[in-house]
Design a protein around this motif. Structure first.
Motif, short mmCIF file in Angstrom:
data_model
loop_
_atom_site.label_atom_id
_atom_site.label_comp_id
_atom_site.label_asym_id
_atom_site.label_seq_id
_atom_site.Cartn_x
_atom_site.Cartn_y
_atom_site.Cartn_z
N ARG A 10 0.83 -1.21 0.00
CA ARG A 10 0.00 0.00 0.00
C ARG A 10 0.87 1.25 0.00
O ARG A 10 0.56 2.23 -0.70
CB ARG A 10 -0.93 -0.01 1.22
CG ARG A 10 -2.04 -1.04 1.14
CD ARG A 10 -3.12 -0.77 2.19
NE ARG A 10 -2.60 -0.90 3.54
CZ ARG A 10 -2.63 -2.02 4.25
NH1 ARG A 10 -3.12 -3.13 3.70
NH2 ARG A 10 -2.16 -2.06 5.48
N ALA A 11 1.94 1.23 0.80
CA ALA A 11 2.83 2.40 0.83
C ALA A 11 3.46 2.63 -0.54
O ALA A 11 3.60 3.77 -0.99
CB ALA A 11 3.92 2.19 1.88
N ARG A 12 3.83 1.55 -1.21
CA ARG A 12 4.42 1.69 -2.54
C ARG A 12 3.43 2.31 -3.51
O ARG A 12 3.79 3.18 -4.33
CB ARG A 12 4.87 0.33 -3.05
CG ARG A 12 5.44 0.41 -4.47
CD ARG A 12 5.70 -0.96 -5.07
NE ARG A 12 5.96 -0.79 -6.48
CZ ARG A 12 5.03 -0.77 -7.42
NH1 ARG A 12 3.76 -0.90 -7.08
NH2 ARG A 12 5.34 -0.61 -8.69
N TRP A 13 2.18 1.88 -3.46
CA TRP A 13 1.18 2.45 -4.37
C TRP A 13 0.96 3.93 -4.09
O TRP A 13 0.77 4.74 -5.01
CB TRP A 13 -0.14 1.68 -4.26
CG TRP A 13 -0.18 0.48 -5.15
CD1 TRP A 13 -0.14 -0.82 -4.80
CD2 TRP A 13 -0.26 0.50 -6.59
NE1 TRP A 13 -0.18 -1.63 -5.89
CE2 TRP A 13 -0.27 -0.85 -7.01
CE3 TRP A 13 -0.34 1.50 -7.54
CZ2 TRP A 13 -0.35 -1.21 -8.35
CZ3 TRP A 13 -0.41 1.16 -8.89
CH2 TRP A 13 -0.41 -0.19 -9.28
N VAL A 14 0.97 4.32 -2.82
CA VAL A 14 0.82 5.74 -2.49
C VAL A 14 1.97 6.55 -3.07
O VAL A 14 1.78 7.60 -3.70
CB VAL A 14 0.73 5.93 -0.96
CG1 VAL A 14 0.82 7.41 -0.60
CG2 VAL A 14 -0.57 5.34 -0.42
N VAL A 15 3.21 6.05 -2.87
CA VAL A 15 4.38 6.76 -3.39
C VAL A 15 4.34 6.81 -4.91
O VAL A 15 4.60 7.85 -5.53
CB VAL A 15 5.67 6.07 -2.90
CG1 VAL A 15 6.89 6.64 -3.61
CG2 VAL A 15 5.81 6.22 -1.40
N LEU A 16 3.98 5.67 -5.52
CA LEU A 16 3.96 5.61 -6.98
C LEU A 16 2.91 6.55 -7.56
O LEU A 16 3.19 7.31 -8.51
CB LEU A 16 3.67 4.17 -7.42
CG LEU A 16 3.68 3.89 -8.93
CD1 LEU A 16 5.06 4.18 -9.50
CD2 LEU A 16 3.30 2.45 -9.20
N LEU A 17 1.72 6.53 -7.00
CA LEU A 17 0.66 7.41 -7.50
C LEU A 17 1.01 8.88 -7.30
O LEU A 17 0.72 9.73 -8.16
CB LEU A 17 -0.67 7.08 -6.82
CG LEU A 17 -1.28 5.72 -7.19
CD1 LEU A 17 -2.53 5.47 -6.35
CD2 LEU A 17 -1.63 5.68 -8.67
N PHE A 18 1.64 9.21 -6.18
CA PHE A 18 2.01 10.60 -5.92
C PHE A 18 3.06 11.07 -6.91
O PHE A 18 2.98 12.17 -7.47
CB PHE A 18 2.53 10.74 -4.49
CG PHE A 18 2.80 12.16 -4.08
CD1 PHE A 18 1.78 12.97 -3.64
CD2 PHE A 18 4.09 12.69 -4.16
CE1 PHE A 18 2.02 14.29 -3.27
CE2 PHE A 18 4.35 14.00 -3.79
CZ PHE A 18 3.31 14.80 -3.34
N ALA A 59 3.29 8.44 -18.08
CA ALA A 59 2.76 7.64 -16.98
C ALA A 59 3.22 6.19 -17.07
O ALA A 59 3.63 5.58 -16.07
CB ALA A 59 1.23 7.71 -16.97
N GLY A 60 3.17 5.61 -18.28
CA GLY A 60 3.63 4.23 -18.44
C GLY A 60 5.11 4.07 -18.17
O GLY A 60 5.54 3.10 -17.52
N ALA A 61 5.91 5.02 -18.65
CA ALA A 61 7.36 4.93 -18.44
C ALA A 61 7.71 5.04 -16.96
O ALA A 61 8.55 4.29 -16.45
CB ALA A 61 8.07 6.03 -19.24
N MET A 62 7.07 5.98 -16.25
CA MET A 62 7.37 6.12 -14.82
C MET A 62 6.91 4.91 -14.04
O MET A 62 7.59 4.47 -13.09
CB MET A 62 6.70 7.39 -14.28
CG MET A 62 7.30 8.68 -14.81
SD MET A 62 6.73 10.13 -13.92
CE MET A 62 7.52 9.91 -12.34
#
Length: 382
Positions: A10-18, A59-62
């Motif tokens: 969950r923390a990874r998804w928060v960081v990734l989305l931010f 977005a895809g590259a990041m």
């Protein structure tokens, strides 16, 4: 890296989305505003195509670059697609409201800020410089203000770099801390095994050497002096029995370490791993057989806290057990429960529960949200 637990995912998804949202949102928002302000329908349509292609491929590259398990082929394809879309956005989105809104400066700033994350530090700096230069050239070509283009690109680039870089830096620290805790738990277990192995070696090394010599001597004397050979064999048998007794005593001592010392050791190990630990010991020393049953449970519980949870605090409470027939109760609670608990092949707590049951004790475990409780009861018997 070890498979992350649910909280880490969950923390990874928060960081990734931010991070992705900061970079892509800057380009998309600024680009869309410029396209909507463009009066020429053809330029507006081409600008929309350029902004959409730029934002989608970025977005895809990041995403693939910031995803550890993404394949190298996927990363390369998305990076190439993004760089091609960024190059194509110059003629497509550059002319859209170029004099009033500086549309491409928003795209160029997002490109400059995310470049170090996408292609590395040195190549990223080179790409960022190229984006700033391209923004100035577009401003000159479109008849806009070149200083405004350059300043807007630089400001957007710095903002995107900060919004993307800081969360990713914190994410790397979080992953390293988790790996450190797992390594510390493995090291503690390895050190304990080595200590026990040294004790066994020191105990049996000399005795087994003497037994080997005596049995070899008995074999040689068997034909010439049967009586002496028998004495040597009997001495070897006596030494073997004595070594077995001593080995059992060592194993018993290993399992029946002083309870107070074990509680203190577990507290220090947990606190050195970043887990706040509160220990309440028994009001009076417990019988040796009771301590011998509680200590393996303590070891298993502390190992689970270190290896299988993301605990921030842990409490260990032992009460009761003053006289024969009294009940001893030990409760271990931590706030790091994650996932669905031990898998079907996990036998640590199950084996301890069986041992306690043989002594008339019980072991119960339960989970309430993120809190995991281990409750042990055992009667003090004569």
């Amino acid at each position: 890296m070890a498979a992350p637990d649910a909280r880490l995912r969950r923390a990874r998804w928060v960081v990734l989305l931010f991070a992705v949202g900061s970079a892509v949102g800057t380009a998309f928002t600024g680009g869309v505003i410029g396209v909507l302000n463009e009066d020429d329908p053809t330029r507006a349509a081409l600008g929309t195509l350029g902004v959409l292609a730029f934002s989608t491929t970025q977005a895809g590259a990041m995403y693939v670059v910031l995803t550890p398990w993404a394949t190298e082929t996927a990363r390369r394809r998305w990076l190439v697609a993004f760089l091609l879309a960024a190059a194509a956005s110059v003629p497509l989105a550059g002319p859209a409201d170029a004099a009033e809104w500086e549309t491409w400066a928003w795209l160029g700033g997002s490109l400059a800020g995310s470049a170090p994350l996408l292609v590395g530090r040195l190549a990223g700096v080179a790409l960022a410089v190229a984006a700033v230069a391209a923004s100035g050239a577009i401003g000159w070509w479109a008849g806009g203000s070149v200083p405004t283009y350059l300043l807007l690109t630089l400001v957007n680039g710095v903002a995107v770099a900060a919004l993307c870089g800081v969360p990713m830096w914190l994410w790397d620290l979080l992953v390293e801390a988790r790996e450190g805790r797992l390594a510390q738990a493995r090291l503690a277990a390895t050190e304990e095994r080595l200590r026990f192995a040294r004790d066994v070696h020191d105990l049996l090394g000399h005795t087994l050497s003497v037994i080997a010599l005596k049995t070899e001597l008995a074999s040689r004397l068997a034909a010439a002096d049967g009586e002496r050979a028998g004495r040597e064999a009997e001495e070897a048998r006596t030494l073997a029995a004595s070594a077995l007794t001593e080995l059992r005593q060592v194993v018993h001592g290993y399992r029946a370490v002083d309870l107070a010392a074990q509680l203190d050791a577990i507290r220090r190990v947990l606190e050195s791993s970043g887990v706040r630990c509160t220990v309440t010991g028994p009001p009076a020393p417990l019988p040796e057989q009771v301590s011998a049953l509680l200590i393996p449970v303590l070891r298993e519980a502390s190992t689970n806290v270190l290896r299988h949870s993301r605990a921030r605090w842990c409490t260990i409470d032992i009460g009761g057990g003053i006289g024969d027939g009294d009940e001893v109760r030990m409760t271990v609670v931590n706030d790091g429960a994650a996932g669905d608990g031990p898998d079907a092949h996990s036998s640590g707590l199950r084996g301890l529960a069986d041992r306690l049951a043989e002594a008339g004790g019980t072991l119960r475990s339960g989970r309430d949200g993120d809190t995991f409780t281990l409750d042990i009861t055992l009667a003090v018997r004569p």
